[in-house]
Each structure stands twice: as structure tokens, then as C-alpha cells.
Write an enzyme that holds these catalytic residues in place. Structure first.
Site, short mmCIF file in Angstrom:
data_model
loop_
_atom_site.label_atom_id
_atom_site.label_comp_id
_atom_site.label_asym_id
_atom_site.label_seq_id
_atom_site.Cartn_x
_atom_site.Cartn_y
_atom_site.Cartn_z
N ASP A 161 55.14 -13.19 35.22
CA ASP A 161 54.11 -12.28 34.70
C ASP A 161 54.56 -10.83 34.86
O ASP A 161 53.99 -9.93 34.28
CB ASP A 161 52.80 -12.50 35.49
N GLU A 220 59.02 -2.86 33.61
CA GLU A 220 58.05 -3.11 32.53
C GLU A 220 57.89 -1.86 31.68
O GLU A 220 57.88 -0.75 32.23
CB GLU A 220 56.70 -3.50 33.15
N HIS A 258 52.40 -9.26 32.11
CA HIS A 258 51.58 -8.72 33.20
C HIS A 258 50.08 -8.89 32.91
O HIS A 258 49.34 -7.91 32.76
CB HIS A 258 51.93 -7.25 33.50
#
Ligand SMILES: O=CC(=O)O
Length: 338
Positions: free
Chosen positions: A268, A273, A291
Site C-alpha cells: 500500500d 510516493e 496508499h
């Protein structure tokens, strides 16, 4: 007439609208308009120079960047509270904040169930090798050539970090017949361990069929799992991460997945990111979601309401609900503005 204390929202409240409305009676709430970190540094010397509380979300990092030492050094003397709406506050330098007399609160409990639920989804999905089947089905091949997955019954689940979320994952894994071992800095009292055995870090690596990561990200846990640790795992291990990407060396994990040492991953969270290692993107044995641990209406509403409750208590001079542990250790009975 004295004006209400100001709370600056880094990102608007999207779900807990009633709590936001209720807050208006004790504080002047506004959403930050600065479009970049540099613009915020200028605005905080100008139109925001008497703000007392910042409410923040993880997504606010996209504009403001991390609340690191530099960011904190720009905050005005009036600013005494940062109320974060998530459980992970690695984007905030809580020591720099404390040095400036700023209390930081977080929202640990609201995220637990949703994050544990998603962990189980990723765990079972990776173990059953579901991801490769998605594209087969959509390309009209149904299950042609789809590899066999594995059953959870009788497998060993290693939980790295048996805090709130780790324990909630254990509770959810029990009905699937998984045997849980865990590693923490210290063993838990028996009732909290709930039947899971405490093992050393190396034992967890060596004995687990599935490893799920639930430690917070800090300088100490960055790349806690790298090539060396992966080499100690059982060949064919399944790795799950819903904590923070940088706890695992993503490149080393991608190599081990490509080599087949790791059978599947369920992720996740990622090191940088929204960037994801290209090898992970290409490898179908990587079950990847963006996420989403807390990405439900109900959970986000609880997270927002919790952070606003801390903000409200701050402006009313009441005891804060959840000061981050690093700051609690320094001062007991942290209270609000007055
Ligand atoms: O990632 C989500 C959180 O830290 O709450």
C-alpha cells in the site's frame, strides 16, 4: 471584541463536516491558500502571522512538503500546535517542534481497523497470487496459465511491530488459521500479545511464511528490511507493507521479487510516493494499491474529527487527546493555548 484563535487547515475537511461546523464557535478556521512551500513561507510572515494551530493531513505534503526543521523554523511565535489527522507522523519533525514549544498531536486509533482490513486484503491477495489473474481475466484468457496460490491455514505470519495495527492484523489473521509470531523492541504483556509468540528480529525473518510490516518510519526503521534481511527470509516468502514504504528497501525487494526469492508482495506504501519502482510496476506478483489504508469515508471522518478535537482542546486550553509519544515523554499534562 477579542477575535477567535485561528486554525489553519492544510487541506479542507472532506468528511467530518459537523465537527468542522462546531469548531467555528471556538475558532476562526480557514484553509491555507498558499500554492507552494515558498509561498507559504511568505504568507506565514504576512496574512497567517498570528495563527495558533495548524491542522494537517498527509496529503498536505504535496504543497507544503514535510514539516521538517526548516518548515518549523518559519512558524511564528503564536503557533503552538500542529494537529495531524493520521497515525504516521514521520513527515513532522516532532523534536524541532518541541524545541520551538509546539505540541504535535496525531490520530492513532481512528486508522487501526481500516489499515488492518486492507492488510488482510493484501496478505490474502498476495498469498493467493490474485494479481496476475486480474489481467488474464480481462484479456479474455480467464484463468489460463494462472499460477496456484497458497492457503493461509497453518502458515506462519510474522508481524513486525505489534502496536495497535499489528495487533488488529493478528486478530483478523486468526480466523484464517495463521500462526502469528511478532517482533517489537520489547515483548508485550501476554494479554496484548493475544497468543502470538515474541521472537527476535532474525527469527521472524527466518521463520515467517508471510511478513507484514507495522512499525512507524523513523531514522531507526528506514530500510530495516534490505537485501541482507531478505536473504534471511524463507525462499517464497510473501511480504506485505501497509506502514511506510521506506521501511523496506524498495529496490532490493523488487530484485528479490523478480528473482523469485520473494513469491509475492502486497503493498500500500512506497518509498517515494507517488513514484513506484518500475520493476514492481511490471511484476504481476506485486499486488499494489495507492496508499489506501485509511481511504474510506468512515475512517477519514474519524481521523478528521479526532484531529479537530485536539485542535479544539488546544484553543480552549484543555488537555490534548493524543500528543505524540516523543513529546509526551518530555512533559506530562500538556494542555492547550491558555
Ligand atoms: O498513512 C496513514 C496514516 O499514517 O494515518
Amino acid at each position: 471584541m477579542t477575535s477567535l484563535p485561528r486554525i489553519l487547515f492544510f487541506n479542507p475537511v472532506r468528511h467530518a463536516h459537523q465537527a468542522y461546523e462546531a469548531l467555528q464557535s471556538v475558532a476562526a478556521c480557514e484553509v491555507v491558500t498558499s500554492a507552494s512551500r515558498a509561498e507559504f513561507f511568505s504568507d506565514i510572515r504576512g496574512k497567517y502571522n498570528d495563527v495558533q494551530v495548524i491542522y494537517r493531513t498527509s496529503a498536505s505534503g504535496a504543497v507544503a512538503g514535510n514539516f521538517d526543521e526548516e518548515f518549523i523554523s518559519h512558524l511564528p511565535p503564536s503557533l503552538k500546535y500542529i494537529c495531524h489527522n493520521g497515525a504516521g507522523y514521520d513527515q513532522i519533525d516532532v523534536h524541532a517542534a518541541a524545541a520551538r514549544g509546539i505540541s504535535v498531536t496525531y490520530a492513532p486509533d481512528p486508522v487501526t481497523a481500516a489499515t488492518a482490513d486492507l492488510t488482510l486484503f493484501l496478505l490474502l491477495g498476495a498469498l493467493r497470487q490474485l494479481n496476475p489473474s486480474f489481467s488474464k481475466l480481462r484479456s479474455g484468457q480467464f484463468k489460463k496459465g494462472v499460477a496456484f496460490g497458497h492457503d493461509p491455514q497453518g502458515k506462519t505470519l510474522g508481524i513486525l511491530g505489534m502496536g495497535r495495527i499489528g495487533r488488529a492484523v493478528k486478530a483478523r489473521a486468526d480466523p484464517f488459521g495463521l500462526k502469528t509470531v511478532y517482533h517489537n523492541r520489547n515483548p508485550l504483556p501476554n494479554d496484548l500479545g493475544a497468543g502470538a509468540s515474541y521472537v527476535s528480529f532474525d527469527q521472524l525473518l527466518a521463520e515467517s511464511d508471510i511478513i507484514s510490516v507495522h512499525v512507524p518510519l523513523s531514522a531507526k526503521t528506514k530500510h530495516l528490511i534490505g537485501a541482507k534481511e531478505i536473504a534471511k527470509m524463507k525462499p517464497g516468502v510473501v511480504l506485505v507493507n501497509t506502514a511506510r514504504g521506506a521501511i523496506i528497501d524498495e529496490a532490493a525487494m523488487a530484485v528479490a521479487l523478480d528473482e523469485g526469492r520473494i513469491a509475492a508482495v502486497g503493498l500500500d506504501v512506497y518509498e517515494q510516493e507517488p513514484f513506484i519502482d518500475e520493476r514492481l510496476m511490471k511484476n504481476e506478483r506485486a499486488l499494489l494499491v495507492p496508499h489506501l489504508g485509511t481511504h474510506t469515508t468512515e475512517t477519514l471522518a474519524k481521523m478528521e474529527a479526532h484531529a479537530m478535537e485536539n485542535a479544539k482542546r488546544a484553543v480552549l486550553g484543555q488537555d490534548l487527546l493524543t500528543v505524540v509519544p516523543e513529546q509526551l515523554a518530555r512533559s506530562n499534562g500538556v494542555t492547550g493555548v491558555h
